[in-house]
Scaffold this motif. Structure first.
Motif, mmCIF file in Angstrom:
data_model
loop_
_atom_site.group_PDB
_atom_site.id
_atom_site.type_symbol
_atom_site.label_atom_id
_atom_site.label_comp_id
_atom_site.label_asym_id
_atom_site.label_seq_id
_atom_site.Cartn_x
_atom_site.Cartn_y
_atom_site.Cartn_z
ATOM 1 N N THR A 58 0.813 -1.214 0.000
ATOM 2 C CA THR A 58 0.000 0.000 0.000
ATOM 3 C C THR A 58 0.849 1.268 0.000
ATOM 4 O OG1 THR A 58 -0.149 -0.046 2.415
ATOM 5 C CG2 THR A 58 -1.916 -1.139 1.175
ATOM 6 N N SER A 59 2.160 1.147 -0.192
ATOM 7 C CA SER A 59 3.034 2.313 -0.105
ATOM 8 C C SER A 59 2.780 3.342 -1.209
ATOM 9 C CB SER A 59 4.503 1.887 -0.128
ATOM 10 O OG SER A 59 4.807 1.245 -1.350
ATOM 11 N N SER A 88 -3.070 6.119 -1.808
ATOM 12 C CA SER A 88 -3.536 7.169 -0.905
ATOM 13 C C SER A 88 -3.996 6.515 0.390
ATOM 14 C CB SER A 88 -4.706 7.920 -1.540
ATOM 15 O OG SER A 88 -5.831 7.061 -1.639
ATOM 16 N N ALA A 89 -4.188 7.310 1.411
ATOM 17 C CA ALA A 89 -4.654 6.781 2.693
ATOM 18 C C ALA A 89 -6.011 6.109 2.545
ATOM 19 C CB ALA A 89 -4.720 7.900 3.718
ATOM 20 N N GLU A 90 -6.888 6.697 1.732
ATOM 21 C CA GLU A 90 -8.223 6.132 1.535
ATOM 22 C C GLU A 90 -8.151 4.760 0.874
ATOM 23 O OE1 GLU A 90 -8.557 10.556 1.669
ATOM 24 O OE2 GLU A 90 -7.334 9.197 0.485
ATOM 25 N N ALA A 138 -5.557 2.727 0.688
ATOM 26 C CA ALA A 138 -4.854 1.771 1.542
ATOM 27 C C ALA A 138 -5.810 1.193 2.582
ATOM 28 C CB ALA A 138 -3.664 2.437 2.216
ATOM 29 N N LEU A 139 -6.623 2.028 3.190
ATOM 30 C CA LEU A 139 -7.585 1.557 4.177
ATOM 31 C C LEU A 139 -8.686 0.736 3.513
ATOM 32 C CD1 LEU A 139 -8.419 1.512 7.125
ATOM 33 C CD2 LEU A 139 -9.638 3.656 6.744
ATOM 34 N N CYS A 151 -11.178 8.732 -2.613
ATOM 35 C CA CYS A 151 -9.798 9.073 -2.971
ATOM 36 C C CYS A 151 -9.795 10.226 -3.970
ATOM 37 C CB CYS A 151 -9.089 7.867 -3.565
ATOM 38 S SG CYS A 151 -7.382 8.230 -4.050
ATOM 39 N N GLN A 166 -6.614 11.577 -4.988
ATOM 40 C CA GLN A 166 -5.270 11.619 -5.546
ATOM 41 C C GLN A 166 -5.237 10.917 -6.894
ATOM 42 O OE1 GLN A 166 -3.304 10.803 -1.337
ATOM 43 N NE2 GLN A 166 -1.813 10.809 -2.979
ATOM 44 N N CYS A 202 -2.345 8.395 -6.720
ATOM 45 C CA CYS A 202 -2.538 7.115 -6.050
ATOM 46 C C CYS A 202 -2.236 5.984 -7.028
ATOM 47 C CB CYS A 202 -3.968 7.021 -5.531
ATOM 48 S SG CYS A 202 -4.342 5.470 -4.710
#
Length: 61
Positions: free
Chosen positions: A8-9, A12-14, A16-17, A30, A32, A50
């Protein structure tokens, strides 16, 4: 047996979660979807888009 690990690197945070059960709908949040260049940065990026595969075929935001 557990699910295979997902890198998940580059997400985006969204997104990845959203890889976790019960959070799949976060892909839609998301924002990005394109690279953001650093002003006067000579090609350096302020934010990278992303890398999640859910954005393929989706128009850029």
């Amino acid at each position: 047996m557990s699910a295979p690990a997902v890198d998940t690197s580059a997400m985006s945070a969204e997104c990845a979660l959203a890889q976790r059960p019960e959070y799949e709908d976060l892909h839609d949040q998301c924002r990005q979807t394109k690279d953001v260049p650093l002003p006067h940065g000579g090609g350096l990026l302020l934010a990278r888009r992303c890398g999640c595969t859910c954005h393929r075929g989706r128009p850029e935001a």
